[in-house]
Design an enzyme around this catalytic site. Sequence first.
Site, PDB file in Angstrom:
ATOM      1  N   SER A  75       0.842  -1.200   0.000  1.00 34.78           N
ATOM      2  CA  SER A  75       0.000   0.000   0.000  1.00 34.78           C
ATOM      3  C   SER A  75       0.876   1.249   0.000  1.00 34.78           C
ATOM      4  CB  SER A  75      -0.862  -0.022   1.261  1.00 34.78           C
ATOM      5  OG  SER A  75      -1.421   1.234   1.486  1.00 34.78           O
ATOM      6  N   TYR A  79      -2.124  -1.319  10.796  1.00 35.77           N
ATOM      7  CA  TYR A  79      -2.334  -1.844   9.444  1.00 35.77           C
ATOM      8  C   TYR A  79      -1.129  -1.514   8.553  1.00 35.77           C
ATOM      9  CZ  TYR A  79      -3.824  -1.714   4.566  1.00 35.77           C
ATOM     10  OH  TYR A  79      -3.872  -1.862   3.207  1.00 35.77           O
ATOM     11  N   LYS A 107       2.104  -3.856   6.514  1.00 36.50           N
ATOM     12  CA  LYS A 107       2.595  -3.776   5.129  1.00 36.50           C
ATOM     13  C   LYS A 107       4.114  -3.543   5.113  1.00 36.50           C
ATOM     14  CE  LYS A 107      -1.492  -4.274   3.288  1.00 36.50           C
ATOM     15  NZ  LYS A 107      -1.872  -5.590   2.761  1.00 36.50           N
TER      16      LYS A 107
HETATM   17  P1  NAD Z   1     -11.005  -7.110   0.903  1.00 40.97           P
HETATM   18  O1  NAD Z   1     -11.235  -7.125   2.378  1.00 40.97           O
HETATM   19  O2  NAD Z   1     -12.159  -6.858   0.011  1.00 40.97           O
HETATM   20  O3  NAD Z   1     -10.312  -8.487   0.459  1.00 40.97           O
HETATM   21  C1  NAD Z   1      -9.452  -9.205   1.301  1.00 40.97           C
HETATM   22  C2  NAD Z   1      -9.924 -10.655   1.303  1.00 40.97           C
HETATM   23  O4  NAD Z   1      -9.038 -11.398   2.137  1.00 40.97           O
HETATM   24  C3  NAD Z   1     -11.336 -10.829   1.865  1.00 40.97           C
HETATM   25  O5  NAD Z   1     -12.099 -11.578   0.950  1.00 40.97           O
HETATM   26  C4  NAD Z   1     -11.135 -11.572   3.173  1.00 40.97           C
HETATM   27  O6  NAD Z   1     -12.201 -12.442   3.433  1.00 40.97           O
HETATM   28  C5  NAD Z   1      -9.829 -12.294   2.923  1.00 40.97           C
HETATM   29  N1  NAD Z   1      -9.018 -12.612   4.102  1.00 40.97           N
HETATM   30  C6  NAD Z   1      -8.570 -11.780   5.080  1.00 40.97           C
HETATM   31  N2  NAD Z   1      -7.815 -12.457   5.961  1.00 40.97           N
HETATM   32  C7  NAD Z   1      -7.773 -13.753   5.529  1.00 40.97           C
HETATM   33  C8  NAD Z   1      -7.163 -14.929   6.014  1.00 40.97           C
HETATM   34  N3  NAD Z   1      -6.431 -14.948   7.132  1.00 40.97           N
HETATM   35  N4  NAD Z   1      -7.338 -16.072   5.306  1.00 40.97           N
HETATM   36  C9  NAD Z   1      -8.086 -16.091   4.186  1.00 40.97           C
HETATM   37  N5  NAD Z   1      -8.691 -15.006   3.677  1.00 40.97           N
HETATM   38  C10 NAD Z   1      -8.530 -13.847   4.351  1.00 40.97           C
HETATM   39  O7  NAD Z   1      -9.836  -6.080   0.639  1.00 40.97           O
HETATM   40  P2  NAD Z   1      -9.307  -5.470  -0.738  1.00 40.97           P
HETATM   41  O8  NAD Z   1      -9.691  -4.050  -0.796  1.00 40.97           O
HETATM   42  O9  NAD Z   1      -9.635  -6.379  -1.859  1.00 40.97           O
HETATM   43  O10 NAD Z   1      -7.752  -5.512  -0.438  1.00 40.97           O
HETATM   44  C11 NAD Z   1      -6.933  -6.620  -0.821  1.00 40.97           C
HETATM   45  C12 NAD Z   1      -5.532  -6.379  -0.309  1.00 40.97           C
HETATM   46  O11 NAD Z   1      -5.057  -5.134  -0.821  1.00 40.97           O
HETATM   47  C13 NAD Z   1      -5.417  -6.287   1.208  1.00 40.97           C
HETATM   48  O12 NAD Z   1      -4.213  -6.918   1.616  1.00 40.97           O
HETATM   49  C14 NAD Z   1      -5.341  -4.808   1.460  1.00 40.97           C
HETATM   50  O13 NAD Z   1      -4.633  -4.501   2.649  1.00 40.97           O
HETATM   51  C15 NAD Z   1      -4.581  -4.334   0.242  1.00 40.97           C
HETATM   52  N6  NAD Z   1      -4.844  -2.912  -0.077  1.00 40.97           N
HETATM   53  C16 NAD Z   1      -6.131  -2.487  -0.269  1.00 40.97           C
HETATM   54  C17 NAD Z   1      -6.380  -1.148  -0.533  1.00 40.97           C
HETATM   55  C18 NAD Z   1      -7.790  -0.646  -0.714  1.00 40.97           C
HETATM   56  O14 NAD Z   1      -8.001   0.563  -0.644  1.00 40.97           O
HETATM   57  N7  NAD Z   1      -8.769  -1.481  -0.966  1.00 40.97           N
HETATM   58  C19 NAD Z   1      -5.312  -0.245  -0.617  1.00 40.97           C
HETATM   59  C20 NAD Z   1      -4.025  -0.709  -0.411  1.00 40.97           C
HETATM   60  C21 NAD Z   1      -3.793  -2.062  -0.159  1.00 40.97           C
END
Ligand code: NAD
Length: 332
Positions: free
Chosen positions: A124, A149, A153
Amino acid sequence: MSVLVTGGAGFIGSHTCVELLNSGYDVVVADNLCNSKPDVMDRIALICGKKPVFYQIDVCDCEALRCIFQQHQIDAVIHFAGLKAVGESCGIPLRYYRNNLDSTLSLLECMQEFGCKKIVFSSSATVYGPSNPSPYTEDMPVNTATNPYGWTKVFIEQILRDTAAADADFSAINLRYFNPIGAHESGLIGDDPDGIPNNLMPYIVRVAAGQLEKLTIFGDDYPTADGSCVRDYIHVVDLAKGHLKALEYANMNRGVEAFNLGTGNGSSVFELVEAFENANNLTVNRVIGARRDGDLPAVWADTQKAKEKLNWSAEKTVQEMCADSWNFVKKK
Ligand code: NAD
Ligand code: UDP
């Protein structure tokens, strides 16, 4: 080529599954559905005519992961699974460290055991912390974060650097996302948070849909052109496509590399709300409120490295992001 997508039922993961399936990859998803819904796999199938192989497992669970690696010849992993709410992470930091770090360690150990040497990780822009000025370049120091959080990362990026340093055949890509919004043009998958959203776009769409009364704009006294915070919003489909480019790069190169995935353009909160209203021909009730703790005034990406080394750049406009976000909520 077979790709294991952890967190593949989530917002960014589901869009990446679509792009992978449409490009001919075999896709295996591991997700415990702690922040997503099981019908996402059917929706992906409606879009692509193909469905990922789905395992409802916790990625922290080494034994469950081993079963997947025994059943499938996994060539590469894209690791989305993780908890992602900044505010929540300050209240329950141990849960964030346990989930995000354990899942990564279990995954890396399993990959090592089965000889899988390529990983693309969801990092991120938060790793740039409060001291670096925008636009962020990948060579800036990334050793501070402002919340648990963000620290997960920073730590995971370091774990991947150490893993790559210890194994000359290992390839890891840290993708530093800026602010993903939008949804697939079909309206079948998108960002669907439970409860009251923390992020701006999910909040805007719920106000527009009449599910929430008004948007509070967190501060209009920042040192920006209109006083509200500036972010680099990127369409989730562009972001998803960046993962395929990163996979190709990991196939051709060894070692560890970080890439920004953003558009390189900033929009203020006021600008995003107005773009949403114009794109969808509606009005969003809003009030100006106090600043939110921890928000930085202006965050956007330098996108040169991704352009040059991945041959990737974002294509979709803020208008398209706003129209697709609304289309998803209307169709739900
Ligand atoms: P999201 O919550 O929609 O998707 C994450 C998925 O991971 C979910 O389906 C959840 O059920 C699953 N999950 C979490 N912990 C788990 C575990 N221990 N075992 C199995 N499944 C697990 O989030 P997103 O927005 O799709 O983000 C995906 C990744 O990108 C994350 O790592 C997040 O930190 C990173 N990210 C997201 C953003 C954003 O703004 N959406 C920005 C920067 C980074
Ligand atoms: N924001 C806002 N009202 C909200 C949610 C967010 O004004 O209800 C602002 C927030 O202060 C930030 C921008 O919108 O400047 C993007 O916030 P988001 O939480 O979506 O992303 P991040 O803070 O992670 O960049």
